[in-house]
Design an enzyme around this catalytic site. Sequence first.
Site, PDB file in Angstrom:
ATOM      1  CD  GLU A 193       0.841   0.492   3.033  1.00 52.43           C
ATOM      2  OE1 GLU A 193       0.703   1.722   2.890  1.00 52.43           O
ATOM      3  OE2 GLU A 193       1.846  -0.017   3.540  1.00 52.43           O
TER       4      GLU A 193
ATOM      5  CD  GLU B 222       7.751   1.549  -0.375  1.00 48.97           C
ATOM      6  OE1 GLU B 222       8.374   0.689  -1.038  1.00 48.97           O
ATOM      7  OE2 GLU B 222       8.215   2.697  -0.170  1.00 48.97           O
TER       8      GLU B 222
END
Length: 358
Positions: free
Chosen positions: A177, A322
Amino acid sequence: MTDLTALKSTIEAIRPASAQTLQEATTAMADKVKPLGSLGRLEDVATRIASLRGRIDLPDPTPAVVVCAADHGVANQGVSAFPQPVTGLMLTAFGSGGAAVAVLSRAARARLVVADLGVIDPPAVPGLLERSVRPGTADSTLEPAMTVAEATSALGHGIGIAHELIDDGVDLIALGEMGIGNTTTASALTAALLGRDAAATCGRGTGLDDEQVAHKVSVVDQILARHATSGVSNDPLATLASIGGLEVAALAGVVLGAAERRIPVIVDGFITGAAALVAARLAPASTDAMIAGHLSPEPGHALQLAALGLRPLLDLEMRLGEGSGAALAINLVRSAIAVLTEMATFASLGLAETNPVA
Protein backbone atom coordinates in the site's frame (compact mmCIF):
# COMPACT_ATOMS: atom_id res chain seq x y z
CA MET A 1 -18.49 -0.50 -10.58
CA THR A 2 -19.29 -3.29 -8.15
CA ASP A 3 -22.64 -3.13 -6.38
CA LEU A 4 -23.62 -4.77 -3.12
CA THR A 5 -25.16 -7.73 -4.94
CA ALA A 6 -21.89 -8.51 -6.73
CA LEU A 7 -19.91 -8.09 -3.50
CA LYS A 8 -22.29 -10.44 -1.71
CA SER A 9 -21.86 -12.98 -4.50
CA THR A 10 -18.07 -12.97 -4.04
CA ILE A 11 -18.39 -13.28 -0.27
CA GLU A 12 -20.83 -16.20 -0.54
CA ALA A 13 -18.46 -18.02 -2.93
CA ILE A 14 -15.64 -18.11 -0.36
CA ARG A 15 -15.37 -21.51 1.28
CA PRO A 16 -13.05 -22.85 4.01
CA ALA A 17 -9.89 -24.69 3.02
CA SER A 18 -10.11 -28.45 2.56
CA ALA A 19 -9.64 -30.45 5.76
CA GLN A 20 -9.14 -33.60 3.69
CA THR A 21 -6.32 -32.06 1.64
CA LEU A 22 -4.76 -30.71 4.82
CA GLN A 23 -4.59 -34.25 6.16
CA GLU A 24 -3.14 -35.55 2.89
CA ALA A 25 -0.50 -32.82 2.87
CA THR A 26 0.36 -33.43 6.52
CA THR A 27 0.79 -37.13 5.84
CA ALA A 28 2.94 -36.41 2.78
CA MET A 29 5.10 -34.01 4.76
CA ALA A 30 5.54 -36.56 7.54
CA ASP A 31 6.97 -39.04 5.02
CA LYS A 32 9.74 -36.68 3.88
CA VAL A 33 13.31 -37.70 4.63
CA LYS A 34 13.68 -35.73 7.85
CA PRO A 35 12.76 -36.03 11.50
CA LEU A 36 9.05 -35.48 12.05
CA GLY A 37 8.21 -31.78 12.16
CA SER A 38 11.85 -30.73 11.83
CA LEU A 39 11.16 -28.04 9.24
CA GLY A 40 8.87 -26.34 11.72
CA ARG A 41 6.56 -23.65 10.43
CA LEU A 42 7.77 -24.14 6.86
CA GLU A 43 5.74 -27.33 6.96
CA ASP A 44 2.70 -25.47 8.25
CA VAL A 45 2.88 -22.97 5.39
CA ALA A 46 3.06 -25.73 2.79
CA THR A 47 0.21 -27.77 4.21
CA ARG A 48 -2.02 -24.70 4.66
CA ILE A 49 -1.50 -23.69 1.03
CA ALA A 50 -2.20 -27.23 -0.15
CA SER A 51 -5.39 -27.25 1.92
CA LEU A 52 -6.48 -23.94 0.38
CA ARG A 53 -5.68 -25.06 -3.16
CA GLY A 54 -7.24 -28.51 -2.66
CA ARG A 55 -4.14 -30.30 -4.02
CA ILE A 56 -0.71 -31.36 -2.81
CA ASP A 57 1.02 -31.32 -6.23
CA LEU A 58 1.54 -27.58 -6.12
CA PRO A 59 3.48 -25.82 -8.89
CA ASP A 60 6.28 -23.35 -8.25
CA PRO A 61 4.23 -20.19 -7.63
CA THR A 62 3.90 -17.30 -10.04
CA PRO A 63 3.74 -14.34 -7.63
CA ALA A 64 2.57 -10.75 -7.93
CA VAL A 65 2.86 -7.89 -5.46
CA VAL A 66 -0.22 -5.66 -5.59
CA VAL A 67 0.30 -2.13 -4.25
CA CYS A 68 -2.85 -0.01 -3.90
CA ALA A 69 -2.47 3.73 -3.37
CA ALA A 70 -4.81 6.50 -2.24
CA ASP A 71 -4.88 9.70 -0.23
CA HIS A 72 -6.57 10.32 3.11
CA GLY A 73 -8.43 13.42 4.22
CA VAL A 74 -7.32 12.81 7.80
CA ALA A 75 -3.79 13.75 6.69
CA ASN A 76 -5.02 17.35 7.03
CA GLN A 77 -4.88 16.81 10.80
CA GLY A 78 -1.06 16.65 10.74
CA VAL A 79 -0.78 12.98 11.59
CA SER A 80 2.13 12.16 9.27
CA ALA A 81 5.75 13.23 9.16
CA PHE A 82 5.38 13.62 5.38
CA PRO A 83 3.07 15.88 3.34
CA GLN A 84 0.19 14.49 1.31
CA PRO A 85 1.85 14.99 -2.15
CA VAL A 86 4.35 12.26 -1.24
CA THR A 87 1.68 9.68 -2.10
CA GLY A 88 1.80 10.67 -5.75
CA LEU A 89 5.58 11.04 -5.76
CA MET A 90 5.96 7.47 -4.51
CA LEU A 91 3.96 6.21 -7.47
CA THR A 92 6.75 7.56 -9.65
CA ALA A 93 9.31 5.68 -7.55
CA PHE A 94 7.30 2.48 -7.95
CA GLY A 95 7.09 2.99 -11.69
CA SER A 96 10.80 3.70 -12.07
CA GLY A 97 11.72 0.60 -10.11
CA GLY A 98 13.59 2.51 -7.41
CA ALA A 99 11.25 2.04 -4.45
CA ALA A 100 11.98 -0.66 -1.88
CA VAL A 101 9.01 -2.78 -2.92
CA ALA A 102 10.13 -2.64 -6.55
CA VAL A 103 13.61 -3.82 -5.62
CA LEU A 104 12.30 -6.59 -3.37
CA SER A 105 9.72 -7.69 -5.93
CA ARG A 106 12.48 -8.16 -8.51
CA ALA A 107 14.50 -10.14 -5.98
CA ALA A 108 11.48 -12.38 -5.41
CA ARG A 109 10.84 -12.76 -9.16
CA ALA A 110 7.41 -11.24 -8.64
CA ARG A 111 5.37 -9.00 -10.89
CA LEU A 112 4.76 -5.57 -9.33
CA VAL A 113 1.26 -4.19 -9.93
CA VAL A 114 0.45 -0.65 -8.75
CA ALA A 115 -3.10 0.68 -8.71
CA ASP A 116 -4.38 4.20 -8.06
CA LEU A 117 -7.59 4.01 -6.03
CA GLY A 118 -7.78 7.68 -5.13
CA VAL A 119 -4.52 9.63 -5.29
CA ILE A 120 -5.28 13.36 -5.33
CA ASP A 121 -2.59 14.25 -7.86
CA PRO A 122 -1.45 11.04 -9.57
CA PRO A 123 1.58 11.27 -11.87
CA ALA A 124 1.68 9.76 -15.35
CA VAL A 125 3.31 6.41 -14.62
CA PRO A 126 3.54 3.70 -17.29
CA GLY A 127 1.62 0.61 -16.28
CA LEU A 128 -0.25 2.28 -13.42
CA LEU A 129 -3.73 0.78 -13.05
CA GLU A 130 -6.21 3.64 -12.96
CA ARG A 131 -8.96 2.51 -10.57
CA SER A 132 -9.64 5.81 -8.85
CA VAL A 133 -12.97 5.98 -7.02
CA ARG A 134 -12.54 9.59 -5.87
CA PRO A 135 -9.53 11.92 -5.33
CA GLY A 136 -8.82 10.98 -1.72
CA THR A 137 -11.19 10.35 1.14
CA ALA A 138 -12.82 13.02 3.26
CA ASP A 139 -11.42 13.92 6.69
CA SER A 140 -12.90 11.22 8.91
CA THR A 141 -12.65 13.44 12.01
CA LEU A 142 -15.31 15.64 10.42
CA GLU A 143 -17.45 13.38 8.21
CA PRO A 144 -17.54 9.88 6.75
CA ALA A 145 -14.39 9.15 4.76
CA MET A 146 -16.52 7.89 1.85
CA THR A 147 -19.95 6.56 1.07
CA VAL A 148 -20.87 2.91 1.30
CA ALA A 149 -21.20 2.92 -2.50
CA GLU A 150 -17.64 4.24 -2.85
CA ALA A 151 -16.28 1.68 -0.39
CA THR A 152 -18.11 -1.05 -2.29
CA SER A 153 -16.67 0.21 -5.56
CA ALA A 154 -13.11 0.13 -4.16
CA LEU A 155 -13.69 -3.39 -2.84
CA GLY A 156 -14.89 -4.36 -6.29
CA HIS A 157 -11.79 -2.93 -7.94
CA GLY A 158 -9.65 -5.06 -5.62
CA ILE A 159 -11.67 -8.17 -6.42
CA GLY A 160 -11.28 -7.41 -10.11
CA ILE A 161 -7.52 -6.92 -9.84
CA ALA A 162 -7.18 -10.28 -8.08
CA HIS A 163 -9.30 -12.05 -10.68
CA GLU A 164 -7.39 -10.49 -13.59
CA LEU A 165 -4.04 -11.56 -12.15
CA ILE A 166 -5.24 -15.09 -11.39
CA ASP A 167 -6.69 -15.41 -14.89
CA ASP A 168 -3.22 -14.44 -16.15
CA GLY A 169 -1.54 -17.25 -14.23
CA VAL A 170 -0.69 -15.61 -10.91
CA ASP A 171 -1.16 -18.03 -8.00
CA LEU A 172 0.40 -16.11 -5.11
CA ILE A 173 -0.44 -12.51 -4.27
CA ALA A 174 1.43 -10.25 -1.85
CA LEU A 175 -0.23 -7.05 -0.61
CA GLY A 176 1.25 -3.56 -0.43
CA GLU A 177 0.00 0.00 0.00
CA MET A 178 0.84 3.67 -0.22
CA GLY A 179 -1.05 6.61 1.22
CA ILE A 180 0.08 9.43 3.48
CA GLY A 181 -2.03 9.29 6.64
CA ASN A 182 -2.98 5.66 6.23
CA THR A 183 -1.50 4.47 9.53
CA THR A 184 -3.98 6.76 11.28
CA THR A 185 -6.81 5.30 9.21
CA ALA A 186 -5.59 1.77 9.94
CA SER A 187 -5.32 2.58 13.66
CA ALA A 188 -8.91 3.81 13.75
CA LEU A 189 -10.21 0.89 11.69
CA THR A 190 -8.39 -1.63 13.87
CA ALA A 191 -9.65 -0.02 17.06
CA ALA A 192 -13.23 0.06 15.76
CA LEU A 193 -13.23 -3.53 14.46
CA LEU A 194 -11.50 -4.99 17.52
CA GLY A 195 -13.08 -2.81 20.19
CA ARG A 196 -9.76 -1.38 21.34
CA ASP A 197 -8.87 2.17 22.31
CA ALA A 198 -6.72 4.46 20.22
CA ALA A 199 -3.64 4.20 22.42
CA ALA A 200 -3.51 0.44 21.81
CA THR A 201 -3.45 0.74 18.03
CA CYS A 202 -1.43 3.91 17.33
CA GLY A 203 2.30 3.79 16.67
CA ARG A 204 5.00 5.95 15.16
CA GLY A 205 3.97 5.39 11.55
CA THR A 206 6.30 7.42 9.35
CA GLY A 207 8.63 8.19 12.27
CA LEU A 208 6.62 10.37 14.65
CA ASP A 209 8.07 11.51 17.97
CA ASP A 210 6.26 11.07 21.30
CA GLU A 211 4.38 14.36 21.03
CA GLN A 212 3.26 13.57 17.49
CA VAL A 213 2.11 10.08 18.51
CA ALA A 214 0.05 11.63 21.31
CA HIS A 215 -1.56 13.93 18.74
CA LYS A 216 -2.26 10.94 16.51
CA VAL A 217 -3.97 9.14 19.40
CA SER A 218 -6.11 12.23 19.96
CA VAL A 219 -7.10 12.29 16.28
CA VAL A 220 -8.02 8.59 16.31
CA ASP A 221 -10.06 9.21 19.47
CA GLN A 222 -11.95 11.90 17.56
CA ILE A 223 -12.62 9.50 14.70
CA LEU A 224 -13.85 6.76 17.02
CA ALA A 225 -16.03 9.16 19.02
CA ARG A 226 -17.60 10.57 15.88
CA HIS A 227 -18.41 7.23 14.27
CA ALA A 228 -19.22 5.15 17.36
CA THR A 229 -22.44 7.12 17.81
CA SER A 230 -23.94 5.33 14.78
CA GLY A 231 -22.79 1.89 15.90
CA VAL A 232 -20.86 1.36 12.67
CA SER A 233 -18.27 -0.85 14.38
CA ASN A 234 -20.83 -3.67 14.22
CA ASP A 235 -20.95 -3.43 10.42
CA PRO A 236 -17.58 -3.89 8.66
CA LEU A 237 -18.70 -2.28 5.41
CA ALA A 238 -20.14 0.75 7.17
CA THR A 239 -17.04 1.00 9.35
CA LEU A 240 -14.83 0.88 6.29
CA ALA A 241 -16.85 3.61 4.58
CA SER A 242 -16.90 5.85 7.64
CA ILE A 243 -13.21 5.58 8.51
CA GLY A 244 -11.52 4.73 5.18
CA GLY A 245 -9.48 4.35 3.17
CA LEU A 246 -9.82 3.66 -0.51
CA GLU A 247 -6.63 1.60 -0.81
CA VAL A 248 -7.54 -0.37 2.32
CA ALA A 249 -10.90 -1.20 0.76
CA ALA A 250 -9.27 -2.28 -2.50
CA LEU A 251 -6.77 -4.49 -0.66
CA ALA A 252 -9.62 -6.10 1.27
CA GLY A 253 -11.15 -6.76 -2.13
CA VAL A 254 -7.93 -8.37 -3.36
CA VAL A 255 -8.09 -10.73 -0.38
CA LEU A 256 -11.71 -11.58 -1.09
CA GLY A 257 -11.09 -12.10 -4.81
CA ALA A 258 -8.11 -14.33 -4.13
CA ALA A 259 -9.93 -16.32 -1.44
CA GLU A 260 -12.84 -16.83 -3.83
CA ARG A 261 -10.40 -18.42 -6.32
CA ARG A 262 -8.53 -20.27 -3.52
CA ILE A 263 -5.25 -18.39 -4.09
CA PRO A 264 -3.02 -17.55 -1.09
CA VAL A 265 -2.40 -13.93 -0.12
CA ILE A 266 0.63 -12.69 1.82
CA VAL A 267 -0.40 -9.87 4.14
CA ASP A 268 2.28 -7.24 4.68
CA GLY A 269 2.21 -4.96 7.73
CA PHE A 270 -0.23 -2.77 9.64
CA ILE A 271 -2.13 -1.17 6.75
CA THR A 272 -2.66 -4.38 4.83
CA GLY A 273 -3.48 -6.01 8.17
CA ALA A 274 -6.38 -3.58 8.51
CA ALA A 275 -7.53 -4.61 5.04
CA ALA A 276 -7.25 -8.27 6.05
CA LEU A 277 -9.38 -7.55 9.12
CA VAL A 278 -12.07 -5.99 6.95
CA ALA A 279 -12.01 -8.99 4.61
CA ALA A 280 -12.22 -11.39 7.56
CA ARG A 281 -15.20 -9.54 9.01
CA LEU A 282 -16.95 -9.67 5.63
CA ALA A 283 -16.02 -13.32 4.92
CA PRO A 284 -14.55 -15.22 7.90
CA ALA A 285 -13.37 -18.11 5.71
CA SER A 286 -11.09 -15.72 3.82
CA THR A 287 -8.56 -16.07 6.65
CA ASP A 288 -7.71 -19.51 5.25
CA ALA A 289 -6.15 -17.72 2.26
CA MET A 290 -4.02 -15.39 4.40
CA ILE A 291 -0.33 -15.72 5.24
CA ALA A 292 1.27 -13.13 7.55
CA GLY A 293 4.48 -12.06 5.86
CA HIS A 294 6.08 -10.28 8.80
CA LEU A 295 5.45 -8.49 12.10
CA SER A 296 5.45 -4.71 12.05
CA PRO A 297 6.57 -2.73 15.12
CA GLU A 298 3.25 -0.86 14.92
CA PRO A 299 1.44 -1.95 18.11
CA GLY A 300 -1.83 -2.53 16.33
CA HIS A 301 -0.33 -5.10 13.98
CA ALA A 302 0.11 -7.78 16.64
CA LEU A 303 -3.52 -7.20 17.66
CA GLN A 304 -4.64 -7.68 14.06
CA LEU A 305 -2.68 -10.90 13.62
CA ALA A 306 -4.00 -12.31 16.90
CA ALA A 307 -7.57 -11.56 15.82
CA LEU A 308 -6.92 -13.22 12.43
CA GLY A 309 -5.22 -16.25 14.00
CA LEU A 310 -2.04 -15.66 11.99
CA ARG A 311 1.61 -15.96 12.96
CA PRO A 312 4.16 -13.82 11.06
CA LEU A 313 6.87 -15.56 9.07
CA LEU A 314 9.44 -12.81 9.67
CA ASP A 315 10.20 -10.31 12.41
CA LEU A 316 12.79 -7.89 11.04
CA GLU A 317 11.49 -4.71 12.75
CA MET A 318 10.41 -3.37 9.36
CA ARG A 319 7.81 -0.60 9.24
CA LEU A 320 8.20 0.79 5.74
CA GLY A 321 5.02 -0.67 4.30
CA GLU A 322 4.65 -0.67 0.51
CA GLY A 323 4.51 -4.48 0.61
CA SER A 324 8.19 -4.78 1.51
CA GLY A 325 7.73 -7.46 4.18
CA ALA A 326 5.27 -9.42 2.06
CA ALA A 327 7.67 -9.36 -0.88
CA LEU A 328 10.44 -10.73 1.35
CA ALA A 329 8.17 -13.58 2.44
CA ILE A 330 7.51 -14.74 -1.14
CA ASN A 331 10.66 -16.82 -1.30
CA LEU A 332 9.84 -18.44 2.05
CA VAL A 333 6.47 -19.46 0.65
CA ARG A 334 8.13 -20.68 -2.54
CA SER A 335 10.55 -22.75 -0.46
CA ALA A 336 7.75 -24.26 1.60
CA ILE A 337 5.96 -25.39 -1.55
CA ALA A 338 9.19 -26.83 -2.96
CA VAL A 339 9.73 -28.91 0.18
CA LEU A 340 6.25 -30.40 -0.13
CA THR A 341 6.51 -31.16 -3.85
CA GLU A 342 10.18 -31.92 -4.44
CA MET A 343 11.67 -33.38 -1.28
CA ALA A 344 12.33 -37.14 -1.29
CA THR A 345 10.34 -39.49 0.91
CA PHE A 346 11.47 -42.44 2.95
CA ALA A 347 9.53 -44.70 0.59
CA SER A 348 11.15 -43.24 -2.54
CA LEU A 349 14.58 -44.08 -1.11
CA GLY A 350 13.54 -47.59 -0.11
CA LEU A 351 13.74 -46.70 3.57
CA ALA A 352 10.09 -47.00 4.52
CA GLU A 353 10.93 -49.21 7.48
CA THR A 354 12.95 -46.36 9.05
CA ASN A 355 10.13 -43.82 8.83
CA PRO A 356 9.26 -43.00 12.44
CA VAL A 357 5.58 -42.54 11.57
CA ALA A 358 5.22 -45.48 9.16
